[in-house]
Design an enzyme around this catalytic site. Sequence first.
Site, PDB file in Angstrom:
ATOM      1  N   CYS A 111       0.815  -1.230   0.000  1.00  0.00           N
ATOM      2  CA  CYS A 111       0.000   0.000   0.000  1.00  0.00           C
ATOM      3  C   CYS A 111       0.848   1.280   0.000  1.00  0.00           C
ATOM      4  O   CYS A 111       0.324   2.374  -0.195  1.00  0.00           O
ATOM      5  CB  CYS A 111      -0.949  -0.005   1.188  1.00  0.00           C
ATOM      6  SG  CYS A 111      -2.007  -1.453   1.196  1.00  0.00           S
ATOM      7  N   HIS A 247      -3.319   7.163   1.501  1.00  0.00           N
ATOM      8  CA  HIS A 247      -3.765   5.841   1.071  1.00  0.00           C
ATOM      9  C   HIS A 247      -5.112   5.554   1.738  1.00  0.00           C
ATOM     10  O   HIS A 247      -5.283   5.775   2.935  1.00  0.00           O
ATOM     11  CB  HIS A 247      -2.719   4.796   1.470  1.00  0.00           C
ATOM     12  CG  HIS A 247      -3.233   3.399   1.436  1.00  0.00           C
ATOM     13  ND1 HIS A 247      -3.884   2.877   0.338  1.00  0.00           N
ATOM     14  CD2 HIS A 247      -3.225   2.410   2.379  1.00  0.00           C
ATOM     15  CE1 HIS A 247      -4.239   1.638   0.603  1.00  0.00           C
ATOM     16  NE2 HIS A 247      -3.860   1.333   1.830  1.00  0.00           N
ATOM     17  N   ASN A 277     -10.211  -0.489  -0.112  1.00  0.00           N
ATOM     18  CA  ASN A 277      -8.754  -0.326  -0.104  1.00  0.00           C
ATOM     19  C   ASN A 277      -8.188  -0.994  -1.360  1.00  0.00           C
ATOM     20  O   ASN A 277      -8.245  -2.215  -1.499  1.00  0.00           O
ATOM     21  CB  ASN A 277      -8.208  -0.983   1.166  1.00  0.00           C
ATOM     22  CG  ASN A 277      -6.700  -0.938   1.264  1.00  0.00           C
ATOM     23  OD1 ASN A 277      -6.002  -0.716   0.279  1.00  0.00           O
ATOM     24  ND2 ASN A 277      -6.185  -1.165   2.454  1.00  0.00           N
TER      25      ASN A 277
HETATM   26  O1  UT7 Z   1      -3.549  -0.892   3.601  1.00  0.00           O
HETATM   27  C1  UT7 Z   1      -3.399  -1.307   4.911  1.00  0.00           C
HETATM   28  C2  UT7 Z   1      -4.318  -2.465   5.050  1.00  0.00           C
HETATM   29  N1  UT7 Z   1      -4.967  -2.699   6.265  1.00  0.00           N
HETATM   30  C3  UT7 Z   1      -5.595  -1.806   7.068  1.00  0.00           C
HETATM   31  O2  UT7 Z   1      -5.574  -0.645   6.908  1.00  0.00           O
HETATM   32  C4  UT7 Z   1      -6.373  -2.386   8.204  1.00  0.00           C
HETATM   33  C5  UT7 Z   1      -6.438  -1.513   9.407  1.00  0.00           C
HETATM   34  N2  UT7 Z   1      -7.380  -2.053  10.365  1.00  0.00           N
HETATM   35  C6  UT7 Z   1      -8.712  -1.903  10.239  1.00  0.00           C
HETATM   36  O3  UT7 Z   1      -9.167  -1.290   9.304  1.00  0.00           O
HETATM   37  C7  UT7 Z   1      -9.591  -2.467  11.320  1.00  0.00           C
HETATM   38  O4  UT7 Z   1      -8.791  -3.075  12.310  1.00  0.00           O
HETATM   39  C8  UT7 Z   1     -10.636  -3.498  10.809  1.00  0.00           C
HETATM   40  C9  UT7 Z   1     -11.703  -2.792   9.993  1.00  0.00           C
HETATM   41  C10 UT7 Z   1      -9.975  -4.568   9.946  1.00  0.00           C
HETATM   42  C11 UT7 Z   1     -11.326  -4.181  11.969  1.00  0.00           C
HETATM   43  O5  UT7 Z   1     -11.940  -3.189  12.786  1.00  0.00           O
HETATM   44  P1  UT7 Z   1     -11.715  -3.190  14.356  1.00  0.00           P
HETATM   45  O6  UT7 Z   1     -12.535  -2.093  14.892  1.00  0.00           O
HETATM   46  O7  UT7 Z   1     -10.246  -3.158  14.625  1.00  0.00           O
HETATM   47  O8  UT7 Z   1     -12.338  -4.588  14.773  1.00  0.00           O
HETATM   48  P2  UT7 Z   1     -11.676  -5.762  15.606  1.00  0.00           P
HETATM   49  O9  UT7 Z   1     -10.748  -6.551  14.760  1.00  0.00           O
HETATM   50  O10 UT7 Z   1     -11.180  -5.224  16.918  1.00  0.00           O
HETATM   51  O11 UT7 Z   1     -12.933  -6.632  15.924  1.00  0.00           O
HETATM   52  C12 UT7 Z   1     -13.980  -6.166  16.810  1.00  0.00           C
HETATM   53  C13 UT7 Z   1     -15.105  -7.182  16.785  1.00  0.00           C
HETATM   54  C14 UT7 Z   1     -14.640  -8.603  17.011  1.00  0.00           C
HETATM   55  O12 UT7 Z   1     -15.657  -9.270  17.740  1.00  0.00           O
HETATM   56  P3  UT7 Z   1     -15.523  -9.518  19.330  1.00  0.00           P
HETATM   57  O13 UT7 Z   1     -14.259 -10.309  19.481  1.00  0.00           O
HETATM   58  O14 UT7 Z   1     -15.419  -8.138  19.918  1.00  0.00           O
HETATM   59  O15 UT7 Z   1     -16.769 -10.244  19.657  1.00  0.00           O
HETATM   60  C15 UT7 Z   1     -14.553  -9.181  15.640  1.00  0.00           C
HETATM   61  O16 UT7 Z   1     -14.742 -10.588  15.606  1.00  0.00           O
HETATM   62  O17 UT7 Z   1     -15.727  -7.167  15.493  1.00  0.00           O
HETATM   63  C16 UT7 Z   1     -15.712  -8.485  14.957  1.00  0.00           C
HETATM   64  N3  UT7 Z   1     -15.547  -8.373  13.513  1.00  0.00           N
HETATM   65  C17 UT7 Z   1     -16.599  -8.234  12.685  1.00  0.00           C
HETATM   66  N4  UT7 Z   1     -17.916  -8.187  12.918  1.00  0.00           N
HETATM   67  C18 UT7 Z   1     -18.716  -8.029  11.846  1.00  0.00           C
HETATM   68  C19 UT7 Z   1     -14.398  -8.352  12.792  1.00  0.00           C
HETATM   69  N5  UT7 Z   1     -14.680  -8.201  11.487  1.00  0.00           N
HETATM   70  C20 UT7 Z   1     -16.041  -8.129  11.392  1.00  0.00           C
HETATM   71  C21 UT7 Z   1     -16.924  -7.977  10.327  1.00  0.00           C
HETATM   72  N6  UT7 Z   1     -18.252  -7.914  10.600  1.00  0.00           N
HETATM   73  N7  UT7 Z   1     -16.492  -7.858   9.053  1.00  0.00           N
END
Ligand code: UT7
Length: 320
Positions: A111, A247, A277
């Site tokens: 990225c 980005h 993305n």
């Molecule tokens: O170019 C660089 C590429 N990558 C990035 O930029 C990624 C950067 N990170 C992010 O954008 C975020 O971390 C994500 C969007 C990927 C995830 O968001 P988050 O707020 O960090 O969520 P999390 O991983 O902390 O998950 C929170 C909860 C979890 O459930 P519990 O354990 O709290 O019950 C996950 O299992 O949300 C759950 N979860 C979802 N729920 C519904 C994770 N993904 C999803 C989903 N739909 N797609």
Amino acid sequence: MRGKICGIGAYAPENFYDNHDIAKIVETSDEWIRERTGIVRRHIADEDTTMSMAVKAARAALENGKVEAKELDLILTATITPNTIIPCVSCEVQKALGAENATCFDMSAACAGFVFAYNAAQAYIASGMYRTILIIGSETLSNIVNWEDRGSCILFGDGAGAAVIRGEEGEVFPCVTHSDGTMGEVLACESRHQKGWEEKEAAKQTYLSMNGKEVFKFAVKKVPEVIEELLGRTDYVKEDIDWFVLHQANQRIIESVAKRMKIDICKFPMNISEFGNTSSASIPILLDEMNRSGKLKRGQKIVIAGFGAGLSWGASLLEW
Ligand code: UT7
């Protein structure tokens, strides 16, 4: 000598998945994806490949800059999803365009790819080695996404963007880049072309894996730092900058960077809702959109900043 963007172009496949389509593949919802990422839909290649999209974006950039393909000295494509390993995507673009005078190679910087390619172009122009350079970011991330992992598959889309950079006399602006290989595992994808690939494929190691939280923390810390470092190498302050084109990884990352830097969010254009993305393609796709809508005016100062797998990150100052 400095390099100036004289032409910009982009292409995204017509086909798209909106959040409701994604919710049919993994357990998620439109509401969750919008709230956590700002994404509404993402374009997903059907017939297109990384190469075909690169060619379409490149043609648009050449046309926009009124540059002939034969004028190009270098074609540099940033991609992590080449549809052929050899020949490189850039050579295939050369063939399609008839850019017979260009040297061609690809760059893998995920990225941060477009910013790194932009910086490489600046260095080549400053050294006098090349004068007219086509840089491209093109990705078919849908091919490497793990469509069983809701923590990552919701984020990514396909598309391409390209810029023609031409050497001219004028103020030279700085570029800053960094990498930290010790953090590589937080965003990884192993090659399918290796011994034991069947087991790795079965274990989903040949698909993109991501520790979203770690990438998020890295981005909101390093992006403000690298922009401060960049501006620290100039006489400009953040108030002098018209646009911060980051980005497009997550709307919350961009909002957090703006807040940490105490800069009006209006200076951070976004189109993540439409494209998701698209890795190395996100910055040129956004620049092209801004250019076509008349937002970009000649003379404006723009900071571009990229960050992602490697981990790698960087920023450049440019004048439109
Ligand atoms: O170019 C660089 C590429 N990558 C990035 O930029 C990624 C950067 N990170 C992010 O954008 C975020 O971390 C994500 C969007 C990927 C995830 O968001 P988050 O707020 O960090 O969520 P999390 O991983 O902390 O998950 C929170 C909860 C979890 O459930 P519990 O354990 O709290 O019950 C996950 O299992 O949300 C759950 N979860 C979802 N729920 C519904 C994770 N993904 C999803 C989903 N739909 N797609």
